[in-house]
Design a protein around this motif. Structure first.
Motif, short mmCIF file in Angstrom:
data_model
loop_
_atom_site.label_atom_id
_atom_site.label_comp_id
_atom_site.label_asym_id
_atom_site.label_seq_id
_atom_site.Cartn_x
_atom_site.Cartn_y
_atom_site.Cartn_z
N VAL A 72 0.43 14.08 2.72
CA VAL A 72 -0.50 14.11 1.60
C VAL A 72 0.18 14.67 0.36
CG1 VAL A 72 -2.61 15.13 0.72
CG2 VAL A 72 -2.53 14.27 3.04
N GLU A 73 0.99 15.73 0.54
CA GLU A 73 1.59 16.39 -0.61
C GLU A 73 2.77 15.61 -1.18
OE1 GLU A 73 2.58 20.10 1.10
OE2 GLU A 73 0.49 20.77 1.30
N ALA A 74 3.58 15.03 -0.29
CA ALA A 74 4.79 14.37 -0.77
C ALA A 74 4.61 12.87 -0.97
CB ALA A 74 5.94 14.61 0.23
N GLY A 75 3.68 12.26 -0.25
CA GLY A 75 3.54 10.81 -0.30
C GLY A 75 4.69 10.16 0.45
N VAL A 76 4.67 8.84 0.51
CA VAL A 76 5.72 8.11 1.23
C VAL A 76 6.24 7.02 0.33
CG1 VAL A 76 6.19 6.60 3.17
CG2 VAL A 76 4.79 8.61 3.51
N ARG A 77 7.52 6.88 0.26
CA ARG A 77 8.16 5.83 -0.54
C ARG A 77 8.93 4.89 0.37
NH1 ARG A 77 5.07 7.20 -3.69
NH2 ARG A 77 5.33 7.64 -5.91
N LEU A 86 0.82 -1.21 0.00
CA LEU A 86 0.00 0.00 0.00
C LEU A 86 0.86 1.26 0.00
CD1 LEU A 86 -2.72 -1.05 2.61
CD2 LEU A 86 -3.10 -0.69 0.17
N MET A 87 1.93 1.25 0.78
CA MET A 87 2.79 2.43 0.87
C MET A 87 3.61 2.65 -0.39
SD MET A 87 2.17 3.95 3.72
CE MET A 87 0.46 3.45 3.56
N ASP A 88 3.73 1.63 -1.22
CA ASP A 88 4.46 1.75 -2.48
C ASP A 88 3.60 2.30 -3.61
OD1 ASP A 88 6.95 0.92 -1.59
OD2 ASP A 88 6.54 -1.20 -1.97
N LEU A 89 2.31 2.49 -3.37
CA LEU A 89 1.42 3.01 -4.40
C LEU A 89 1.77 4.46 -4.72
CD1 LEU A 89 -2.01 1.61 -3.10
CD2 LEU A 89 -0.72 0.79 -5.09
N PRO A 90 1.46 4.91 -5.96
CA PRO A 90 1.72 6.32 -6.31
C PRO A 90 1.05 7.29 -5.34
CG PRO A 90 1.21 5.05 -8.27
CD PRO A 90 0.96 4.14 -7.10
#
Length: 352
Positions: A347-352, A241-245
């Protein structure tokens, strides 16, 4: 082989010939063995009744009126501990003794292994409670043939018509968990479900989807992962889930155990709970309180479910028939420290 009745009565060989089976197979049915196909058992039973063959119960003495069996998957979880407490308290009030049997289910499918019914018959139990164990059609037929009442606690699959069961309001619990996250501003809400074919898991996911739809939030298929009620599988699903765009800002785990797997995955990625991602579980088991931060979760009243199941079993043992075959106890949200508002940087940067 068991054979009773007058000398002129039909022999077991006659019964076997009438049913179109072998004498050993007919003997298995008469003696209460469970390793007989349901259709074969039906033919032999009908032949026994047609020919007037009088069967003697395998248990020679009177059935102890105060003895019931509780069958659970294992005794090494807080889930089982909660069920045992509920059964013990209700049994004490009813003046019953309980025999606990654990570890009967096969690794795949969750169904009881063969042989446990023979032991149940040998000790003369008056009733059975089955927790998280799905009897096979043959085992259902065996219990019906021997007129041994039984009640299912949180059944894995939809029980056959007429089977009494006790569960929780899983759909409502899924709605409540999702609505809580939506109220905090989360729209990217993922769900880590249990098993694909399990009643409770499907109901919780259905509640999650209903809450999203009612709020006008689009359901994203990519936000659904199955964790099989396993902590490790939930951890792996959370990494996916965390790898999603667009990774979710909140996760609803359909069990507390899976929520701990979500915690682990987020910690491994340096993602804070609830600063970056909010997490809700299901169950309110002791580990929900021990987690750091404390886990917001849907309380599933396991001990109460077990107590209700025991009391229903007593009624069925007494010849009563409950008005409905399915009893559901209400769930409620317990808010702790694992949920909060949406973190703007996340929210703005997301998490990779």
């Amino acid at each position: 082989m068991v054979r009773t009745g007058s000398v002129a009565g039909p022999t077991l060989a006659v019964v076997a010939r009438e049913a179109g089976v072998s004498v050993p197979t007919a003997s298995k049915v008469v003696n209460g063995r469970e390793d007989v196909a349901p259709e074969t058992r039906r033919r032999v039973t009908e032949a026994l009744d047609r020919l007037g063959y009088v069967r003697r119960p395998r248990f020679d003495g009177p059935r102890p009126p105060g003895l019931v069996d509780l069958v659970v998957d294992s005794l090494d979880s807080s889930w089982s501990g909660a069920v045992l407490r509920g059964v013990e308290e209700a049994a004490h009030d009813a003046g019953l003794e309980v025999v606990v049997t654990a570890g009967l289910t096969r690794p795949r499918g969750g169904r009881p292994e063969r042989g446990w019914l023979d032991k149940l018959s040998a000790r003369g139990s008056s009733g059975v409670l089955l927790n998280l164990a799905g009897p096979t059609p043959s085992q259902y037929a065996w219990l019906a043939q021997h007129r041994i009442p039984f009640v299912l606690i949180d059944p894995v699959l939809e029980p056959p018509p007429g089977v009494v069961s006790v569960g929780a309001a899983d759909w409502h619990g899924g709605v409540t968990a999702t609505e809580h996250l939506l109220s905090l501003g989360h729209e990217r809400v993922a769900v880590v479900a249990g098993h694909r074919r399990r009643m409770s898991s499907n109901a919780r996911v259905a509640g999650y989807r209903s809450a999203l739809a009612a709020a006008g939030v689009r359901h994203r298929a990519a936000y659904l992962r199955y964790g099989g009620f396993d902590e490790g599988a939930a951890r792996r699903g959370t990494h996916e889930l965390m790898d999603l765009p667009e990774p979710p800002t909140a996760v609803f785990a359909c069990s507390d155990r899976m929520a701990l797997g979500v915690y682990r995955a987020l910690a491994e990625r340096g993602v804070s709970v609830p600063g970056d991602v909010s997490v809700v579980g299901f169950g309110d088991l002791p580990e929900a309180r021990w987690a750091s931060p404390g886990l917001t979760t849907v309380r599933q009243p396991l001990s109460e479910m077990a107590g209700v199941a025991l009391r229903l079993l007593v009624r069925v043992m007494g010849g009563e028939r409950p008005e409905g075959t399915r009893t559901e106890l209400s769930t409620s949200l317990v808010v702790r420290g694992s949920t909060g508002g949406v973190g703007r940087g996340f929210v703005e940067a997301g998490v990779r």
